[in-house]
Design an enzyme around this catalytic site. Structure first.
Site, PDB file in Angstrom:
ATOM      1  N   SER A 293       0.888  -1.277   0.029  1.00  0.00           N
ATOM      2  CA  SER A 293       0.089   0.138   0.246  1.00  0.00           C
ATOM      3  C   SER A 293       0.774   1.156  -0.213  1.00  0.00           C
ATOM      4  O   SER A 293       2.162   1.165   0.446  1.00  0.00           O
ATOM      5  CB  SER A 293      -0.846  -0.024   1.088  1.00  0.00           C
ATOM      6  OG  SER A 293      -0.025   0.438   2.336  1.00  0.00           O
ATOM      7  N   ASP A 294       0.299   2.345  -0.471  1.00  0.00           N
ATOM      8  CA  ASP A 294       1.153   3.641  -0.229  1.00  0.00           C
ATOM      9  C   ASP A 294       0.853   4.037   1.069  1.00  0.00           C
ATOM     10  O   ASP A 294      -0.277   4.415   1.304  1.00  0.00           O
ATOM     11  CB  ASP A 294       0.724   4.666  -1.240  1.00  0.00           C
ATOM     12  CG  ASP A 294       1.846   5.879  -1.206  1.00  0.00           C
ATOM     13  OD1 ASP A 294       2.556   5.766  -0.439  1.00  0.00           O
ATOM     14  OD2 ASP A 294       1.778   6.580  -1.988  1.00  0.00           O
ATOM     15  N   TYR A 295       1.780   4.140   1.924  1.00  0.00           N
ATOM     16  CA  TYR A 295       1.847   4.539   3.230  1.00  0.00           C
ATOM     17  C   TYR A 295       0.409   4.282   4.034  1.00  0.00           C
ATOM     18  O   TYR A 295       0.144   3.069   4.344  1.00  0.00           O
ATOM     19  CB  TYR A 295       2.038   6.035   2.977  1.00  0.00           C
ATOM     20  CG  TYR A 295       2.903   6.869   4.292  1.00  0.00           C
ATOM     21  CD1 TYR A 295       4.050   6.471   4.257  1.00  0.00           C
ATOM     22  CD2 TYR A 295       2.134   7.469   5.257  1.00  0.00           C
ATOM     23  CE1 TYR A 295       5.120   7.134   5.193  1.00  0.00           C
ATOM     24  CE2 TYR A 295       3.082   8.067   6.279  1.00  0.00           C
ATOM     25  CZ  TYR A 295       4.333   7.987   5.996  1.00  0.00           C
ATOM     26  OH  TYR A 295       5.184   8.378   7.068  1.00  0.00           O
ATOM     27  N   ALA A 297      -2.396   4.538   2.996  1.00  0.00           N
ATOM     28  CA  ALA A 297      -3.518   4.594   2.052  1.00  0.00           C
ATOM     29  C   ALA A 297      -4.498   3.516   2.611  1.00  0.00           C
ATOM     30  O   ALA A 297      -5.865   4.068   2.130  1.00  0.00           O
ATOM     31  CB  ALA A 297      -3.078   4.444   0.784  1.00  0.00           C
TER      32      ALA A 297
END
Ligand code: NOJ
Length: 756
Positions: A293-295, A297
């Site tokens: 995942s992005d950060y 997200a």
């Protein structure tokens, strides 16, 4: 060897033999080459509890280079409890080794950690920002830059870079336009491959190759109004024809990992979008690597209004196929419960864990978990002279000469030169955003230093003139004074490095602060002197006024550690500029989005009367850009002649060759980036007015000519139609070979269904 590891390995190998013929829940996502690791992973997973598997899907952040809200977690405690599979933001050999030791020696199964970091355009030796690198159109050089970045990063124990960012970006307001390869699908796809090959090399188990990560899947660059993280809404054909291809190219290049995007796509946040991850990435593209995942997200899906709460977000993400939770904010808290409640299929967690372990096997971490973190190698490779040399070269070939009147450049003899601007002596901003572990406190070469190296008999006068931002004009006076005393003026202006990159969108894309006013006043004070403007910035700027005020403009982007030398090499003609824009520079912010391969309308403006009423134009500004995609001047001139096609008509199984003669008619040797454009005149869905389909960077001595030819196959003319069928349609195509995207087509060929 530590007794715990020996013991674990023994248990592992016996179980491996036992289970290799009897593998339960075997993933069908893995290819034949990976079956050896696959078997090992299966055996290991037989030993793991559900909690430990969830631990593998959890990434925590160390305290360095944090790029968002910190999720407080005592990661050491969690590592020891087998609740962490990966770390980000730890980037010294000492730091990674210390944490690896905890994972390997103080956990039940001794599974090594993966260390990820944003190695975006260099690790210590910083190369030009990615938008700049793309302007070199030099795939070999781009690959080399990421190879060097991997050499340096791997030495400190980093196994995984969160790069390349392969988002197509057509909105200069969006700060992250600086991190990508610009607006074009074809070029960005080629560049994506180059990065992936550079980072990953030919064998991931080597100590100096690292996992690459295609990010941010997908559509992140199409954020409404250029505001970071904002909504993305687009037709599926646009998604498939424009935004997906660089990701597909990354998969084809063997990229090992993907990262989600913060944005929603057509109502569904990317980080919980099973259409993107399960249907397209896994099923259509057969991607076998891991998705992070992005950060934060995953839990941001609550704010999106898509998940009820964090637990629901964890459910949605795991079910959508997101293997790893970057900030450890949800998986560790909820996945176990969700399995018990039958809301997440345990098979998804097994698949995720398997992909993560597989990556660790591929990197060779089970053979030697410390092989990357090597303090001796760290000392040896960081800032190696050859790396610095490569960075200098990249800075030179990435610079784009936007304008050059009155032969203002290259700089020749001047008795006195006035160097003015807030970025002349800068050693901090010059690295650009995502400076990784680069040194912003003095290591970089400023433009001042670069220029100094060239000038023995010339007196340099320096004045800062103003700051990058703010309203202070008190330093104008000094600047004007030295401009009056000098024979010519070189201004170095631009943005602050953190005015681009993440969370750095702007609605005003002019030079910030008082910089335009400074150049205006200098021009007024010295109307007849040459003014050369060197720019450092992370996005296309509105340079309408600067274009009038300066004799020459060199777009240097943020050129990196050796930026000052690279820029000086171009200013003094040691390197004849060859960079070409990979993104359109608008005349003003109101034209956005503007890109070279837009669609036509039913009312395009007539060429002979661009102001005609009831046409698709503005009443206050031209439709054209200030500097188009593909534009970039040289100190010499290149003439294009003798365009030829191998046939006037081709069938579906044929190919056509287009060629042109390029002649260096000027006074300097130089490189030219020769570009091939095509236009599908009529389609079942409308087609862009121009599409880049090939390019070649050539070198011509003055007076020399070369024939450049491109082969176009039917495959190159395919696109997704409204039924989402990828195919080609018969008809007439415009075609041209040029040195910029700003031209009118003069030649066509016809594609027929039958072979001629
Ligand atoms: C958020 C950014 O969007 C992403 O590109 C980056 O890799 C992560 N933070 C980690 O720093």
């Amino acid at each position: 060897m530590n007794s715990k590891i020996t013991q674990t390995l023994f248990v592992l190998s016996s179980i491996l033999v036992f289970f290799s013929c009897n593998i339960a829940d075997k993933s069908n996502h893995l290819s034949k080459q990976e079956t050896v690791f696959d078997t090992k992973v299966d055996s290991l997973m037989e030993l793991m509890t559900l909690e430990e598997k969830i631990g593998q899907t959890t990434m925590y952040s160390g305290s360095g280079a944090v790029t968002g809200p910190t999720v407080n977690a005592d990661f050491r405690k969690f590592i020891k409890a087998s609740k962490v599979g990966a770390m980000l933001n730890v980037y010294s050999a000492k730091g990674t080794r210390e944490l690896q030791k905890l994972a390997v020696e103080e956990t039940r199964l001794g599974i090594p950690l993966l260390f990820g970091y944003d190695v975006i355009h260099g690790f210590k030796t910083i190369f030009p920002i990615n938008l700049g690198l793309s302007a070199s159109w030099d795939l070999e050089d781009i690959q080399k830059s990421s190879r060097i970045a991997a050499e340096e990063a791997s030495a400190v124990g980093i196994h995984w870079t969160f790069a390349p960012m392969v988002d197509i970006a057509r909105d200069p307001r969006w700060g992250r336009i600086s991190e990508g390869a610009g607006e074009d699908v074809y070029l960005a796809s080629k560049i994506a491959k180059a990065y992936v090959h550079g980072f990953q090399g030919d064998d991931l188990s080597k100590y100096n190759t690292i996992l690459a990560c295609a990010k941010h899947f997908v559509g992140y660059g199409a954020a409404q109004a250029g505001r970071d993280y904002h909504t993305v809404n687009m037709s599926e054909d646009e998604l498939r024809n424009v935004y997906l291809p660089p990701f597909k190219a990354s998969v084809d290049a063997g990229v090992e990992t993907f990262m989600t995007a913060f944005n929603e796509v057509n109502g569904v946040p990317a980080s919980g979008n099973s259409f993107l991850y399960r249907d397209i990435l896994r099923d259509e593209w057969n991607f076998k690597g891991l998705v992070v995942s992005d950060y934060t997200a995953i839990f941001e899906m609550v704010q999106h209004g898509f998940a009820k709460d964090n637990k629901d977000a964890a459910r949605i993400a795991m079910n959508a196929g997101i293997d790893m939770d970057m900030m450890g904010s949800v998986n560790r808290l909820y996945l176990e419960e969700l399995v018990v409640e039958n809301k997440v299929d345990i098979a998804h967690i097994n698949d995720a864990c398997r992909r993560i372990l597989l990556a660790k096997y591929k990197l060779g971490l089970f053979d030697d978990p410390y092989k990357y973190a090597n303090e001796a190698r760290e000392k040896e490779v960081i800032y190696k002279p050859e790396f610095l040399g490569a960075a200098r070269h990249s800075a030179a070939i990435s610079s784009v000469l936007l304008k050059n009147e009155n032969n203002a450049l290259p700089l020749t003899s001047a008795k006195t030169i006035a160097l003015i601007g807030p970025l002349v002596k800068d050693k901090e901003n010059i690295l650009g955003n995502w400076g990784a572990a680069g040194d912003r406190s003095g290591k970089a070469i400023s433009v001042y230093q670069g220029i100094q190296e060239y000038l023995q008999d010339t007196r340099i006068l320096y004045a800062k003139g103003c700051e990058i931002e703010g309203d202070d004009e008190s330093k104008f006076k000094d600047a004007i004074n030295i401009a009056k005393k000098a024979d010519m003026v070189v201004l170095v202006l631009g943005e602050d490095y953190d005015m681009s990159g993440e969370a750095a969108s702007r609605t005003n894309i002019k030079l910030p602060g008082k910089q335009t006013k400074l150049i205006r006043q200098i021009r007024k004070a010295v109307p007849n002197k040459k003014i050369v403007l060197v720019l450092m910035n992370g996005r296309p700027l509105d340079l309408s006024e600067e274009d009038i005020l300066a004799d020459a403009i060199l777009e240097a982007w943020f050129p990196g550690t050796m930026g000052g030398h690279g820029v000086a090499d171009v200013l003094f003609g040691k390197y004849n500029p060859s960079g070409k824009l990979t993104v359109t520079f608008p005349r003003n912010v109101g034209q956005i989005p503007i890109y070279y391969n837009m669609k036509n309308t039913g009312r395009p403006i007539p060429k002979n009367n661009p102001k005609e009423d009831y046409k698709s134009n503005y009443i206050d500004v031209a439709n054209t850009s200030l500097y188009p995609f593909g534009h970039g001047l040289s100190y010499t001139n290149f003439e294009y002649s003798d365009f030829k096609l191998s046939a006037a008509t081709i069938g579906f199984s044929d190919m056509i060759t287009a060629s042109a003669t390029i002649t260096n008619t000027g006074d300097y040797d130089g490189h030219e980036i020769v570009q091939l454009y095509v236009h599908d005149k009529v389609g079942s869905i409308t087609r862009p007015v121009k599409e880049l389909k090939g390019f070649e960077k050539i070198f011509l001595k003055k007076g020399e000519s070369k024939i450049v030819s491109f082969k176009i196959e039917v495959e190159d003319l395919k696109f997704y139609n409204s039924e989402m069928v990828f195919g080609v349609e018969p008809g007439v195509f415009d075609i041209a070979i040029k040195g910029t995207s700003d031209f009118e087509f003069e030649h066509t060929f016809t594609l027929t269904e039958s072979n001629k």
